[in-house]
Every structure is written in structure tokens, then in C-alpha cells.
Design a protein around this motif. Structure first.
Motif, PDB file in Angstrom:
ATOM      1  N   ASN B 270       0.825  -1.200   0.000  1.00  0.00           N
ATOM      2  CA  ASN B 270       0.000   0.000   0.000  1.00  0.00           C
ATOM      3  C   ASN B 270       0.862   1.253   0.000  1.00  0.00           C
ATOM      4  N   ASP B 271       1.969   1.204   0.750  1.00  0.00           N
ATOM      5  CA  ASP B 271       2.908   2.327   0.764  1.00  0.00           C
ATOM      6  C   ASP B 271       3.401   2.648  -0.641  1.00  0.00           C
ATOM      7  N   GLN B 272       3.606   1.579  -1.376  1.00  0.00           N
ATOM      8  CA  GLN B 272       4.157   1.780  -2.720  1.00  0.00           C
ATOM      9  C   GLN B 272       3.068   1.983  -3.750  1.00  0.00           C
ATOM     10  N   LYS B 273       1.851   2.180  -3.240  1.00  0.00           N
ATOM     11  CA  LYS B 273       0.691   2.462  -4.091  1.00  0.00           C
ATOM     12  C   LYS B 273       0.497   1.397  -5.146  1.00  0.00           C
ATOM     13  N   LYS B 274       0.711   0.159  -4.717  1.00  0.00           N
ATOM     14  CA  LYS B 274       0.561  -0.945  -5.657  1.00  0.00           C
ATOM     15  C   LYS B 274      -0.826  -1.550  -5.545  1.00  0.00           C
ATOM     16  N   MET B 275      -1.197  -2.209  -6.596  1.00  0.00           N
ATOM     17  CA  MET B 275      -2.407  -3.011  -6.544  1.00  0.00           C
ATOM     18  C   MET B 275      -2.026  -4.331  -5.883  1.00  0.00           C
ATOM     19  N   PHE B 276      -2.893  -4.819  -5.030  1.00  0.00           N
ATOM     20  CA  PHE B 276      -2.572  -6.129  -4.461  1.00  0.00           C
ATOM     21  C   PHE B 276      -3.851  -6.871  -4.111  1.00  0.00           C
ATOM     22  N   SER B 277      -3.691  -8.183  -4.047  1.00  0.00           N
ATOM     23  CA  SER B 277      -4.815  -9.022  -3.642  1.00  0.00           C
ATOM     24  C   SER B 277      -4.375  -9.853  -2.466  1.00  0.00           C
ATOM     25  N   LEU B 278      -5.346 -10.360  -1.717  1.00  0.00           N
ATOM     26  CA  LEU B 278      -5.018 -11.165  -0.538  1.00  0.00           C
ATOM     27  C   LEU B 278      -5.876 -12.411  -0.553  1.00  0.00           C
ATOM     28  N   SER B 279      -5.207 -13.518  -0.391  1.00  0.00           N
ATOM     29  CA  SER B 279      -6.001 -14.742  -0.305  1.00  0.00           C
ATOM     30  C   SER B 279      -5.679 -15.480   0.980  1.00  0.00           C
ATOM     31  N   LEU B 280      -6.738 -15.752   1.689  1.00  0.00           N
ATOM     32  CA  LEU B 280      -6.640 -16.520   2.921  1.00  0.00           C
ATOM     33  C   LEU B 280      -7.530 -17.735   2.730  1.00  0.00           C
ATOM     34  N   PRO B 281      -7.301 -18.800   3.515  1.00  0.00           N
ATOM     35  CA  PRO B 281      -8.186 -19.960   3.340  1.00  0.00           C
ATOM     36  C   PRO B 281      -9.647 -19.571   3.494  1.00  0.00           C
ATOM     37  N   GLY B 282     -10.379 -19.838   2.426  1.00  0.00           N
ATOM     38  CA  GLY B 282     -11.814 -19.564   2.466  1.00  0.00           C
ATOM     39  C   GLY B 282     -12.159 -18.118   2.275  1.00  0.00           C
ATOM     40  N   LEU B 283     -11.200 -17.294   1.850  1.00  0.00           N
ATOM     41  CA  LEU B 283     -11.470 -15.873   1.742  1.00  0.00           C
ATOM     42  C   LEU B 283     -10.546 -15.276   0.693  1.00  0.00           C
ATOM     43  N   PHE B 284     -11.103 -14.486  -0.176  1.00  0.00           N
ATOM     44  CA  PHE B 284     -10.246 -13.834  -1.167  1.00  0.00           C
ATOM     45  C   PHE B 284     -10.656 -12.379  -1.325  1.00  0.00           C
ATOM     46  N   VAL B 285      -9.674 -11.509  -1.220  1.00  0.00           N
ATOM     47  CA  VAL B 285      -9.921 -10.091  -1.480  1.00  0.00           C
ATOM     48  C   VAL B 285      -9.258  -9.780  -2.805  1.00  0.00           C
ATOM     49  N   SER B 286     -10.069  -9.377  -3.735  1.00  0.00           N
ATOM     50  CA  SER B 286      -9.533  -9.224  -5.095  1.00  0.00           C
ATOM     51  C   SER B 286      -8.667  -7.980  -5.216  1.00  0.00           C
ATOM     52  N   LYS B 287      -7.952  -7.978  -6.319  1.00  0.00           N
ATOM     53  CA  LYS B 287      -6.921  -6.968  -6.548  1.00  0.00           C
ATOM     54  C   LYS B 287      -7.516  -5.562  -6.557  1.00  0.00           C
ATOM     55  N   ASP B 288      -6.887  -4.717  -5.794  1.00  0.00           N
ATOM     56  CA  ASP B 288      -7.387  -3.333  -5.724  1.00  0.00           C
ATOM     57  C   ASP B 288      -6.309  -2.496  -5.053  1.00  0.00           C
ATOM     58  N   SER B 289      -6.580  -1.227  -4.892  1.00  0.00           N
ATOM     59  CA  SER B 289      -5.651  -0.387  -4.123  1.00  0.00           C
ATOM     60  C   SER B 289      -6.462   0.662  -3.358  1.00  0.00           C
ATOM     61  N   GLY B 290      -5.755   1.443  -2.598  1.00  0.00           N
ATOM     62  CA  GLY B 290      -6.434   2.509  -1.845  1.00  0.00           C
ATOM     63  C   GLY B 290      -6.639   2.124  -0.393  1.00  0.00           C
ATOM     64  N   GLU B 291      -7.021   3.111   0.343  1.00  0.00           N
ATOM     65  CA  GLU B 291      -7.085   2.912   1.788  1.00  0.00           C
ATOM     66  C   GLU B 291      -8.196   1.962   2.203  1.00  0.00           C
ATOM     67  N   ASN B 292      -9.325   2.055   1.526  1.00  0.00           N
ATOM     68  CA  ASN B 292     -10.422   1.159   1.897  1.00  0.00           C
ATOM     69  C   ASN B 292     -10.065  -0.294   1.648  1.00  0.00           C
ATOM     70  N   HIS B 293      -9.390  -0.495   0.574  1.00  0.00           N
ATOM     71  CA  HIS B 293      -8.928  -1.849   0.234  1.00  0.00           C
ATOM     72  C   HIS B 293      -7.968  -2.343   1.323  1.00  0.00           C
ATOM     73  N   LEU B 294      -7.090  -1.449   1.712  1.00  0.00           N
ATOM     74  CA  LEU B 294      -6.118  -1.789   2.756  1.00  0.00           C
ATOM     75  C   LEU B 294      -6.838  -2.186   4.040  1.00  0.00           C
ATOM     76  N   ILE B 295      -7.803  -1.323   4.431  1.00  0.00           N
ATOM     77  CA  ILE B 295      -8.521  -1.583   5.684  1.00  0.00           C
ATOM     78  C   ILE B 295      -9.269  -2.895   5.623  1.00  0.00           C
ATOM     79  N   LYS B 296      -9.830  -3.165   4.456  1.00  0.00           N
ATOM     80  CA  LYS B 296     -10.552  -4.416   4.272  1.00  0.00           C
ATOM     81  C   LYS B 296      -9.609  -5.608   4.477  1.00  0.00           C
ATOM     82  N   CYS B 297      -8.429  -5.486   3.881  1.00  0.00           N
ATOM     83  CA  CYS B 297      -7.440  -6.566   4.015  1.00  0.00           C
ATOM     84  C   CYS B 297      -6.990  -6.705   5.463  1.00  0.00           C
ATOM     85  N   LEU B 298      -6.681  -5.589   6.053  1.00  0.00           N
ATOM     86  CA  LEU B 298      -6.187  -5.624   7.429  1.00  0.00           C
ATOM     87  C   LEU B 298      -7.248  -6.195   8.362  1.00  0.00           C
TER      88      LEU B 298
END
Lengths: 726, 310
Positions: B270-298
Motif C-alpha cells: 500500500n505504501d508503494q501504491k501498488k495493486m494487491f490481492s489477498l487470499s486466505l483460506p476460504g477468503l479472497f480479497v480481489s486486486k485493488d488499491s487505496g485505503e479502503n482496500h487496505l482496511i478491508k485486508c487488514l
């Protein structure tokens, strides 16, 4: 969509450690401290005031102004100096005056070591006790009213050390800005609160005062304090006094029921001095009156008759009237056992012990004022049968030989005892005898040197000499100490007798007549009385034959005198209504209220109950006042009712502002999954303005006045909501 | 004890006892009573009863100083486990009258005080208390019960009440920089590039405004002190890429540590303003950027299998 960004939180909170680190704000404490001490200074030696003021200025300069630091041993040194000073002034450390002086000085010194809140508490709460000490010296209404000021000051000081935001900055550790925060508006608010507390405390105080069960009598006996009060003393040493000061303090007040005495009848008898050792006259006889002893066994009779009143029996020397007077005396504290009556009392109160010389004593010393009723018959002859004749005729051997021989010679010339006494009075009247308050000091043979050499003195010299001369020829005689004269309060119906009215005269026993009052001082020719004394003694009526007591109209008396009378009337009323309240009156009050059947414990319980009810009332009152916001609550209930159609509720655990922000955001907080808003944008805007209005009045200057609440209610009523189109 | 997010103190849960000073006053009143009785002095009696009455009245007023106070949970920002949480809440006067010398704390020893009346006599609507507490675990953090106490006006009595805020604060996992050795070298360009960027980001690029999720360690305190608001030192990396972070990247690592690593990587990306996705068992947050995306991931990292793992 937006995410709340980090905001640096600001807070005014102060940690407990920081509060403990803060320097104590000493100014209000010092002010309260001094206000406590001020009334005491009127009754204590002057040097105590000087001493305490010095301590105060040292503390002020060092603690408040930071001019210098006090050395550590200072307190010990000053304490030793103070104790030595008290001992030097009173020659002891116990007793009321010395004790209170010591306490006052110790209290004055206490401000040297104010370091923590604990010291402030001790200093301020002890102040209450110091206030009480003042009342041991004076019961004046003015002082009583004044005492509210230090009470308020103490409470203010206590309150101010609990304030967090006191306007001072403590951030810089080195410099302490000690801005005095008196009477800025928050201080004014706090002060008004204090007055409120005091007003609420007063009713409780009155209930406690009236009903709180009291114990009678002193718990421990205080050593009597002889040098404390002026007025009459229990011994008389005429030669030793070189100067007598007239004290204007009031000895007692008397109120007559029915007839009032006139002129020469104002002889207030207090005690009898029957024994002379050559220098000093003292009181020895303690034989209780027979009649009184007989009657004290009858339990139902509260008033004792000590001498059966027989009419037309007297052919008195000093007066031919034989009138009966009923009166009430309010005697100020004398620290002695003696009660004062108009001449010889015929009826006295039951608590007193009547001696056979017609003086009346109490079992306890009079440390407080006492009020009693009595009856007197002036000119009533008394003790027709002389008891203990030898006591009243004995003289020490070897004293005053010239007077002895003169008396014997003079008695031989006279036919009767009466004539002998008359001849002495004639001598005083015709020869160069002067009345003065500053007589020369006389040596061993005081009677001789007074009678033949100096010929100057005051009542004690004349009375002592007459009794000596009478006893020299075996006529029973005694000195009577009391008061002569009285001043009527022209604005009211009572008489004032001051310590300056203190007087000494004699009683001579004549066969067939009993004890007869003879006042040798009255025999002095008017022109030989010091000019100034005549004015001083104006209220003595016709003590000196030719000096007439004029009856004056109220209109004639000067304003200053009128004011004095008025002040005294106030004081007397204060005494009658308030200071007299005691165990007996408390019992009477209980009886009149029908509470006399209750035990002390029950009454204490009842008082407690009354206080609790009162406190609940205060609390209720506050809740009622809080009820002024109730329109607001009705309005909110109405609003919630309207909102409930849209599944929205203004939750009580959410602030309105928070609700507002949620509303605006459309509930987008990621972890908040509360109900969806289905309101139209228009409705949301309306709701928003409404809630903003609510917030504006809730925290407005007027503190949510009724008008503002009504306006809010009206808006809620008008509010129209609609569902959003989607 | 009241448990809610907005607490209005009333009589029910409020306790009162005399302080040491209160006991001293009782002692002094007794002394005064004895002295008054001894001298049978009515004025002394009256003074004694006055002081007594003031003591009695102060019970009501000490009580009232807490009654009608409203405590309201503030907006508590999520922090990372192992950091200090500045747990804040607001205090206001429901009764409309000023309250002074109010203290709160997690225990009776470490208290914080404030007045709802300024020295100029202004009644504050609202003031904020901050109680700092170190949070150790990710997930929902419920602040312990809070005591509020006061001995205003005279310090003769102490009144206190306990309450607890209902809503918890979300605590993110502690970000820990993953070591090279633990990363599974899966044929994943994104993963590779991610690791690369993680190592490359050394170039200091001035300061930027603090955003949620930025590690506290990077806060530029000097800049923060000089200006309003918080700033962090920002580092730019050379490569701008897309990343996909996965639970399976660290197969040999303990679960909690995996979450910490992922947390670090997410923040870094997020610091590097990159797009990123997060996958956890049984859960996937699709590729996005921005603070809301970050908060969702966190938030997902914070809450991941909370019951099983902790």
C-alpha cells in the motif's frame, strides 16, 4: 466513500502523578487561615498577632513570591519561642487563655509546612476547631455572624485544591505562575455553589441544634481564670490597689415584673466578706440558711422561700419603703459561684444554695451566662436572731491601734449602736474624705492610714473601715460586695448593670432590727468626689445624696446613646432567644411538640431521618430541575417514533453527532453493519439540519432553555420523512 | 456496572465513602462537640452543627458531581498488536451543570483528572479522556472496566462508579517483515516482485501524510512536531508492480506469524501504491488499491479464524 483519517487526539486530562507534582496553591489557604485567626486576636495578647503576622509574611514571601527559602529548623525555633512567650504571658500553659493562645500560635505556625494536600486538609479542618475557640471568649452576635466568613473561606480553599483546570500553567517545571484565580467567573461560580451548600446546611443545622440530644454540665472542670474577667472579686484588699479601672462590660441585665425599684434601692447583693486578717477581707461563712435547708426537701416546690415575708416589720436606716420586687436576671459568666440579687432575695431558684448571710452560691462555677428569676423585698430586715456572732465581731489582734481606740472613745460618747454608726458617717461627710479611684497605697495598718492620714479611697476603703470600726466596739458587721445602680435601656424594659457598677458596702447588725445596710461611701460629700467620676457614675442614681438621677425622655438622649441602647437590646434579644437555649428549654420544646415521651436514641434517630428526608428532597429538587430538559426527551421520543418506520433508531448509546455522521456516510464503516438507511436524500438533509439544531441548543450558552426545547419540539413535529426512490 | 457505549451515571451503581480527610473532619466534629458540651456554649454547639451539616450536605454534592455525567465511547482507531492503543472516550454533562475534578482510570491508582469547567467559567460540552493501553493480540479488543471517581468539592468524601464500554476496537496483527528464507518460492511473479520491492525500498523520499495502516515506526516525529498532523517518512521503490499475497506463501511458518508477515506485506504494498490481492483460506480479497482496500485486508487479517487460532 471515505475512511476516517488519523487525527491527533487532544485532551485536557491531567494524570494523578502530575497533580501530585503541582505546587499547592497556597493563597486561598493562607486567606482562610488568617480569617480564622482574626477574631481570636481580640482576646489574646497583642504579641501573638504580631508573631503570627510575621510568620505569615515569611511564608508569603517564600512560598508565594519565591523570594527566599525558609530554613529547615525555623519551625522548631519559632515553636520554642512561642511556647516560651505563652508561658511568660500567663505563667502557665493550661487554662483557657494560655491554652487558646498556645493553640492559636501553633495554628499560626502550621502554614510553614504546607507541602501536600494532606497539610492543607489538616490546616483547614483544624480551622473549624479554632473558630470554636473564639466562642469561649465571646458570645457576641457580631462575632457569630463573622464566623460564616472563615467557614466559607475554608470551604473555598478546600474546593480550590480540587480543581484541575485552575488557569495556571504548570508545563514549565521551573517557574510556577501563581496567578490568583479569585473572582474570575469560574471562581464566582464555585463561590456561589458554596453559598448554596451553606444555605442547604442551615436547616439541618437548626434541626440538629434544636433536637440533638445534649449532655449536661461540663465533662471536665476547667481551671478557673481569675485574671480573665473584671468586676467583682471574692476578696478585698483595700490598701493594695492603687488604681481601679472601670470596665464598661456588662455584668448582668435585669428585668422587673411589676414594680421597678427606684434610686437608692439599686443595691445588688452578691457576696459577703466576713473575715479580716488585717489586710484582706475574705468570705469564710458557709452555713446554709435554715429555711432554705428545710424547704429543699419538699420535692414539688421549685422556688424556695428563704425568708417568710412579713409586712411592716422594718424600721430601716437606709430606706423606709418595703416593696416586693419580682425580677429576672441574666448574669454574664463570672467564673465564680455567686449569684447576684437585688438586696436580699426572698425567693430564688432551686439549683442555688442559700447561705445564712443571704448570699446565694451555685454548685458549679458560672462559665456561661445564666438566667434566673427571683423575688426581693428591699429593706427587709433579716436574721433577727444573730447566728455566729463571734464571726462578725472578730478582728485580728494588733492591727490599726489608732482606729481601735478612736472607735472605743466614740462609742462611749454615743448612746446606741445606731448613733455610733451615724457618728462615723457624719465624720466621713463633714471631714475631708475624698472619693478617688487612684488612692495611695497603704501599708500594714490600712484602716489607720486611711482614716487618719490619707482620707482618700473608694468604696472598699470606706466599707472596710466602717466594718472595722463597728467590730472594734463589738458591733457585728460585715462587708457586702455587689453592684450599685443600674442603667435602664430606654428603648426597652430592662436594666443594664456594668462591671463599673461594682460596689462594696456594709451591713451592721442591730439588736431588734437584724442586719441593716449601711453604705459609708454614700456619706461622702458631693464636692469631694472626683469630677470625672460623677459622669462615670451617672447611672448609679443617687449614691451621692445630692446627685439626682433624672428621668429622661428617649427623644432627649443623644443619638450615640440611643445607638448603644439599640445595640444592647439586640444583644439582649440574641441572648434571650438564642444563647439561653439549653437542656431545659430543649425539653420544653420537645414537650410542646409532643416528643417528650421519646428516648434520646429515638430522638437522635428521628433527627437523622429528618435529615435524610431533607437530603432526598435536595436531590429530588435537582432531578426536578433536570426535568427542564424533559421537553427535549419527549421530542426525541417523537422523533424516534417517526424514524421507526424506516428501521432507524437514534440509539441511546450513540451520540447524535455520531449518528449524524453515520447518516451522512450511509453507514460505510467496514465493521459496522447496522440497519440500512432507506431515507430519501431530501429527508436525510432535513434530519441533518434538525439534529444540528439539536446539538446547537444542547450545548448552547443558555444551556438548553425551555424556549429552545419548545422550538426543537415544534421542528420535530413538523418533520416529514420519505422513503428514497431506489 | 453499566456496559454500553454511552453511559450516563446514576445513583444505582455509584458508591461513596469518606476519605482520610473526611475521617479527620469527623474526629474534629467530635472534639468540637466535647468542647461545646463542656462549656455549654450554644454558639459553639451551633458552629459544630453547622460543620456537621456541611459534611452531610457535601454527601449530596459529592454524589451529584458524578451523577448526570455521560461517558461516550470515542472513535478509536485500530492499531497493530504490540502498539499502544490510545483508548479514548468523551465525557459530557448530561445534567447541564459543571462537574469538576472528575477522574477516570483502569484502576484506582493510575487516574486522569479533568474539569468540565474552564478557569474562565466556560462550561465545556465535551472533553476527551485518553487511557493508553498496550494491546498484545490481534482481533477484537475490549477495554477493561473503567472506574470514574471524584472527591470534589471538599475532598471529604470519595464517590466512584465502574462502567465498561461495549464496543470493542479492532486490533490488526503485528506487522513483521518476512525473512527471505521462509518465503515459498512459488512460481509467482507477483510474489517475487513483492519480495524484491520489499528489499529495495531504501530510498528516502521525503515525507507524506500519515494514513491509517502506516507503521508507527516510520512516523517522522520531527516533522510531526513541526507541523499540524502526522507525517511519515516515505520511501519509494523503483518498481511499481502488482502483488498477490497468499496464506500459502509461508507454508512452514506458524499461523500467527504468517498473518504478521502478510500484514507487513500488505502495508508495504500500500505504501508503494501498488495493486494487491489477498487470499486466505476460504477468503479472497480481489486486486485493488487505496485505503479502503487496505482496511478491508487488514480487517480480514485481524479477524481471520479468531476463535481457532487465538
Amino acid at each position: 466513500m471515505s475512511v476516517p483519517s488519523f487525527q491527533a487526539l487532544s485532551t485536557d486530562q491531567v494524570s494523578i502523578e502530575e497533580i501530585n507534582r503541582r505546587p499547592i496553591k497556597i493563597t486561598s489557604v493562607l486567606i482562610a487561615h488568617q480569617l480564622v485567626l482574626i477574631p481570636l486576636y481580640f482576646f489574646l495578647p497583642f504579641w501573638i498577632f504580631v508573631f503570627n503576622s510575621t510568620v505569615l509574611s515569611l511564608v508569603y514571601l517564600s512560598q508565594v513570591k519565591n523570594k527566599f527559602n525558609l530554613i529547615k529548623g525555623l519551625k522548631v525555633i519559632l515553636t520554642l519561642v512561642a511556647v516560651a512567650g505563652v508561658f511568660a504571658s500567663f505563667h502557665r500553659l493550661a487554662g483557657r487563655d494560655a491554652g487558646v493562645s498556645l493553640i492559636a500560635i501553633m495554628y499560626g505556625l502550621k502554614i510553614i509546612e504546607i507541602e501536600s494536600k494532606r497539610d492543607v486538609y489538616i490546616l483547614m479542618l483544624l480551622g473549624f476547631f479554632l473558630l470554636l475557640a473564639t466562642f469561649l471568649f465571646s458570645s457576641s452576635a457580631l462575632i457569630a455572624i463573622y464566623q460564616f466568613i472563615p467557614v466559607l473561606a475554608i470551604l473555598y480553599a478546600l474546593q480550590s485544591i480540587h480543581r484541575i483546570d485552575d488557569g495556571n500553567s504548570y508545563r514549565s517545571t521551573g517557574v510556577v505562575s501563581n496567578r490568583i484565580t479569585f473572582f474570575n467567573s469560574s471562581s464566582r461560580y464555585l463561590f456561589s455553589q458554596l453559598v448554596k451548600y451553606l444555605m442547604l446546611a442551615l436547616p439541618i443545622m437548626i434541626v440538629l441544634f434544636l433536637f440533638f440530644p445534649r449532655l449536661s454540665g461540663p465533662i471536665w472542670k476547667m481551671p478557673g481564670n481569675k485574671n480573665a474577667t473584671s468586676g467583682i472579686s471574692e476578696t478585698m484588699t483595700p490598701g493594695a490597689i492603687s488604681s481601679l479601672h472601670l470596665s464598661d462590660e456588662i455584668a448582668f441585665r435585669a428585668k422587673f415584673y411589676g414594680d421597678e425599684p427606684t434610686g437608692s434601692e439599686f443595691y445588688w447583693r452578691t457576696l459577703v466578706l466576713d473575715t479580716f486578717d488585717g489586710l484582706t477581707w475574705t468570705h469564710v461563712n458557709n452555713v446554709i440558711s435554715d429555711n432554705w435547708a428545710k424547704e429543699r426537701n419538699s420535692p414539688f416546690q421549685k422556688i424556695k422561700t428563704i425568708e417568710k415575708i412579713k409586712s411592716n416589720q422594718s424600721t430601716d436606716l437606709s430606706t423606709d419603703t418595703n416593696r416586693n420586687y419580682r425580677y429576672e436576671i441574666a448574669l454574664e459568666a463570672t467564673q465564680q459561684n455567686w449569684l447576684t440579687f437585688l438586696d436580699k432575695p426572698s425567693r430564688v431558684i432551686s439549683i442555688a444554695k442559700v447561705l445564712n448571710d443571704a448570699s446565694v452560691s451555685t454548685t458549679r462555677k458560672l462559665f456561661a451566662r445564666i438566667k434566673y428569676r427571683a423575688e426581693s423585698q428591699t429593706g427587709l430586715s433579716f436574721n433577727k436572731v444573730l447566728q455566729s456572732r463571734s464571726l462578725y465581731t472578730s478582728l485580728p489582734k494588733g492591727y490599726n491601734p489608732r482606729s481601735m481606740s478612736w472607735a472605743k472613745k466614740e462609742r462611749e460618747k454615743s448612746k446606741t449602736d445606731e448613733q455610733f454608726i451615724q457618728s462615723i458617717l457624719k465624720k466621713i461627710h463633714q471631714e475631708e474624705y475624698f472619693y478617688t479611684l487612684s488612692p495611695p497605697v497603704m501599708d500594714e495598718n490600712t484602716v489607720d492610714s486611711f482614716l487618719f492620714d490619707e482620707q482618700k479611697g473608694f468604696c472598699e476603703h470606706y466599707a472596710g473601715t466602717l466594718v472595722f470600726l463597728a467590730r472594734a466596739v463589738n458591733i457585728p458587721a460585715r462587708v457586702v460586695i455587689g453592684y450599685q445602680g443600674a442603667e435602664k435601656n430606654l428603648l426597652s424594659d430592662y436594666w443594664i448593670v456594668r462591671h463599673s457598677n461594682a460596689h462594696a458596702w456594709t451591713e451592721i447588725w442591730f439588736a431588734g432590727k437584724g442586719w441593716v445596710r449601711v453604705d459609708p461611701t454614700a456619706a461622702i460629700a458631693k464636692h469631694r468626689i472626683e469630677e470625672q467620676l460623677l459622669t462615670d457614675y451617672a447611672q448609679r442614681g443617687n449614691l451621692f445624696e445630692s446627685f439626682e438621677f433624672d428621668s429622661i425622655n428617649v427623644g432627649d438622649i443623644p443619638f450615640s446613646k440611643q445607638f448603644e441602647f439599640w445595640l444592647d437590646q439586640l444583644d439582649s434579644g440574641w441572648n434571650n432567644w438564642f444563647l439561653e437555649y439549653n437542656l431545659i428549654l430543649q425539653k420544653q420544646l420537645m414537650t410542646s411538640l409532643g416528643l417528650d415521651k421519646l428516648s434520646r436514641e429515638q430522638i437522635a434517630l428521628l433527627s437523622l431521618l429528618a435529615i435524610i428526608v431533607f437530603m432526598l428532597f435536595i436531590n429530588m429538587n435537582w432531578r426536578f430541575k433536570k426535568g427542564k430538559t424533559s421537553i427535549l426527551f419527549i421530542a426525541i421520543r417523537l422523533l424516534n417514533k417517526k424514524l421507526s418506520k424506516y428501521n432507524i433508531k437514534i440509539q441511546s448509546n450513540h451520540g447524535f453527532d455520531e449518528f449524524l455522521s453515520h447518516l451522512k456516510l450511509g453507514n460505510t464503516h467496514p465493521i459496522n453493519d447496522s440497519s440500512q438507511v432507506k431515507l430519501s436524500q431530501k429527508s436525510i438533509r432535513r434530519l441533518e439540519t434538525l439534529l444540528q439544531f439539536y446539538l446547537s441548543i444542547r450545548y448552547s450558552q443558555n444551556n438548553c432553555s425551555i424556549e429552545e426545547q419548545k422550538a426543537f419540539y415544534a421542528r420535530v413535529k413538523k418533520l416529514k420523512l420519505s422513503r428514497s426512490a431506489k | 456496572m453499566q456496559i454500553a457505549d454511552r453511559i450516563v451515571l446514576d445513583q444505582r451503581s455509584t458508591y461513596i465513602l469518606p476519605t482520610k480527610a473526611g475521617f479527620l473532619l469527623i474526629l474534629i466534629i467530635l472534639l468540637m462537640m466535647i468542647a461545646s458540651t463542656n462549656y455549654q456554649n450554644n454558639l459553639a454547639f451551633l458552629l459544630t452543627f453547622l460543620i456537621c451539616s456541611i459534611g452531610i450536605v457535601s454527601i449530596v454534592f459529592t454524589f451529584k458531581n458524578l451523577q448526570g455525567l455521560a461517558f461516550e465511547l470515542g472513535k478509536n482507531q485500530s492499531v497493530f498488536a504490540g502498539e499502544q492503543l490510545n483508548f479514548n472516550f468523551h465525557v459530557s454533562s448530561q445534567s447541564g451543570s459543571p462537574h469538576l475534578g472528575i477522574a477516570v482510570g483502569f484502576d484506582k491508582k493510575s487516574l486522569f483528572y479533568l474539569d468540565l469547567l474552564s478557569s474562565e467559567g466556560k462550561l465545556y460540552n465535551k472533553k476527551t479522556f485518553i487511557l493508553s493501553v498496550k494491546v498484545e493480540k490481534r482481533g477484537w479488543y475490549s477495554a477493561p472496566k473503567i472506574v470514574t471517581t471524584s472527591c470534589f468539592p471538599f475532598g471529604l468524601l470519595k464517590v466512584w462508579s465502574w462502567f465498561k464500554f461495549k464496543s470493542p476496537v479492532l486490533i490488526y496483527p503485528q506487522p513483521i517483515e518476512p525473512e527471505e528464507s521462509v518465503i515459498n518460492r512459488i512460481a509467482n511473479d507477483d510474489g517475487d516482485s513483492n519480495n524484491r520491492t520489499a528489499n529495495e525500498e531504501t530510498e528516502y523520499d521525503g515525507i507524506t501524510a500519515y494514513k491509517i495502516g502506516d507503521p508507527i515506526s516510520r512516523v517522522d516525529w520531527k516533522a510531526t512536531a513541526k507541523e499540524q498532523g502526522m507525517y511519515i517518512k516515505s520511501f519509494t521503490s523503483m518498481t511499481v508492480n502488482e502483488s498477490a499475497f497468499s496464506w500459502d506463501d509461508f507454508s512452514n511458518v506458524e499461523y500467527e506469524l504468517r498473518l504478521s508477515y502478510l500484514c507487513y506485506l500488505v502495508l508495504n504494498a500500500n505504501d508503494q501504491k501498488k495493486m494487491f490481492s489477498l487470499s486466505l483460506p476460504g477468503l479472497f480479497v480481489s486486486k485493488d488499491s487505496g485505503e479502503n482496500h487496505l482496511i478491508k485486508c487488514l480487517a480480514n487479517l485481524a479477524l481471520f479464524k479468531l476463535d481457532e487460532l487465538l
